[in-house]
Design a protein around this motif. Sequence first.
Motif, PDB file in Angstrom:
ATOM      1  N   UNK A  11       0.824  -0.854   0.310  1.00 24.42           N
ATOM      2  CA  UNK A  11      -0.419  -0.152  -0.008  1.00 24.42           C
ATOM      3  C   UNK A  11       0.905   1.151  -0.085  1.00 24.42           C
ATOM      4  N   UNK A  12       2.409   1.036   0.813  1.00 25.68           N
ATOM      5  CA  UNK A  12       2.553   2.339   1.129  1.00 25.68           C
ATOM      6  C   UNK A  12       3.562   2.417  -0.714  1.00 25.68           C
ATOM      7  N   UNK A  13       3.910   1.150  -1.229  1.00 23.61           N
ATOM      8  CA  UNK A  13       4.729   1.676  -2.167  1.00 23.61           C
ATOM      9  C   UNK A  13       3.853   2.123  -3.677  1.00 23.61           C
ATOM     10  N   UNK A  14       2.152   1.346  -3.561  1.00 25.01           N
ATOM     11  CA  UNK A  14       1.341   2.224  -4.396  1.00 25.01           C
ATOM     12  C   UNK A  14       1.408   3.079  -3.895  1.00 25.01           C
ATOM     13  N   UNK A  15       0.665   3.931  -3.364  1.00 29.03           N
ATOM     14  CA  UNK A  15      -0.058   5.513  -2.506  1.00 29.03           C
ATOM     15  C   UNK A  15       1.921   6.493  -3.360  1.00 29.03           C
ATOM     16  N   UNK A  16       2.511   6.107  -3.280  1.00 24.09           N
ATOM     17  CA  UNK A  16       3.705   7.037  -2.893  1.00 24.09           C
ATOM     18  C   UNK A  16       4.254   6.663  -5.122  1.00 24.09           C
ATOM     19  N   UNK A  17       3.217   5.643  -5.778  1.00 21.51           N
ATOM     20  CA  UNK A  17       4.192   5.206  -7.139  1.00 21.51           C
ATOM     21  C   UNK A  17       3.451   5.270  -8.562  1.00 21.51           C
ATOM     22  N   UNK A  18       2.037   5.510  -7.830  1.00 25.20           N
ATOM     23  CA  UNK A  18       1.174   4.859  -8.821  1.00 25.20           C
ATOM     24  C   UNK A  18       0.600   6.354  -9.918  1.00 25.20           C
ATOM     25  N   UNK A  19       0.351   5.828 -10.626  1.00 23.81           N
ATOM     26  CA  UNK A  19      -0.352   7.029 -11.694  1.00 23.81           C
ATOM     27  C   UNK A  19      -0.643   8.239 -10.368  1.00 23.81           C
ATOM     28  N   UNK A  20      -0.967   9.466 -11.281  1.00 24.37           N
ATOM     29  CA  UNK A  20      -2.009  10.298 -10.267  1.00 24.37           C
ATOM     30  C   UNK A  20      -3.276  10.259 -10.960  1.00 24.37           C
ATOM     31  N   UNK A  21      -3.160  10.058 -12.125  1.00 25.83           N
ATOM     32  CA  UNK A  21      -5.417   9.895 -12.282  1.00 25.83           C
ATOM     33  C   UNK A  21      -5.901   8.465 -11.807  1.00 25.83           C
ATOM     34  N   UNK A  22      -4.959   7.848 -11.770  1.00 27.51           N
ATOM     35  CA  UNK A  22      -4.851   6.109 -10.822  1.00 27.51           C
ATOM     36  C   UNK A  22      -6.403   6.027  -9.460  1.00 27.51           C
ATOM     37  N   UNK A  23      -7.142   4.882  -9.229  1.00 28.30           N
ATOM     38  CA  UNK A  23      -7.758   4.651  -8.234  1.00 28.30           C
ATOM     39  C   UNK A  23      -7.036   4.646  -6.660  1.00 28.30           C
ATOM     40  N   UNK A  24      -5.706   4.890  -6.328  1.00 32.88           N
ATOM     41  CA  UNK A  24      -4.652   5.254  -5.593  1.00 32.88           C
ATOM     42  C   UNK A  24      -5.498   6.262  -4.226  1.00 32.88           C
ATOM     43  N   UNK A  25      -6.362   7.337  -5.171  1.00 34.95           N
ATOM     44  CA  UNK A  25      -6.998   8.471  -4.108  1.00 34.95           C
ATOM     45  C   UNK A  25      -8.087   7.968  -2.821  1.00 34.95           C
TER      46      UNK A  25
END
Length: 284
Positions: A100-114
């Motif tokens: 989760x930490x890696x995902x929040x740091x590296x995901x595309x800005x318009x992805x659902x990681x928000x």
Amino acid sequence: MRVLRVGDRVEPGVYRLHSRFRHAANYLCGDHLVSLVDDTLPPGPLEIVIEGSLPIAEEIAVEPGIIRLGTTPCPAPPSLRYDSALPPGPPGPDRVEELATHLCGMAHPKSLAFLLDAPRLEDFRTPFEQAFALRMQDGIRQLFDSDPIAGVHAIKGGGIGLTPSGDDFLAGVLIGRRLGRTGASAGEITPGELYLAARGANPLSNAFLALARDGRVNEPIKQLVLALRPDREQNIASPAQAVLSMGETSGADLLTGLVMMLRQSARTGSAERGGPRPHKPRGR
């Protein structure tokens, strides 16, 4: 053309071209999908991996031991079969939080990681983007709490792309259901009910959702699942990044669904045992 690998969910039939890109071409035969990919892409349940660049072909025929492009037969013996089964064994909660930490740091800005990292909502600026984000947030609340079927209907088809973000998210949820506890959390919806509610008019999404329901995944997801095991010490970044590279936002959207489902399963299991809730990762 030389065939290198053939996915174990590639069914016999005559397939017509659906969509073509530089490294991959998708073909449909009724509800069945196959993807012809070059050797820069990993194997998967529906992939036919070939050596070198993709040929131009409007039609593919899959026969026992043979792949035909037009009139050209290419040997595809059983020894080339790719086993797409999801590795068994539950992931470790701490490993999920690393993901989760890696995902929040590296995901595309318009992805659902928000959905995991609220400050990312600042990247959704237009009225369309903000309405989309609200729709996803409302759907998630319903999916994991008040009305799971309504939540699935709110999420599915949301976003743009060959496979919309909402569909990729639901595929991640289905994979998470197979990795987490076997009860009916995600509200009280079963994997079969979730899949049926998630099906729509997009044949590619439908195929990927069916694979997720059945626990069939490509090599990057398989390696990530292995890395999530509690007895593994490897850094989660490399296998996570391999999944994030799938499509523009598809990998990030799938991982968001996976993380949220695994957290839900951990919370449910912990509550049943009287234990504490898992911690959340820090924001960016």
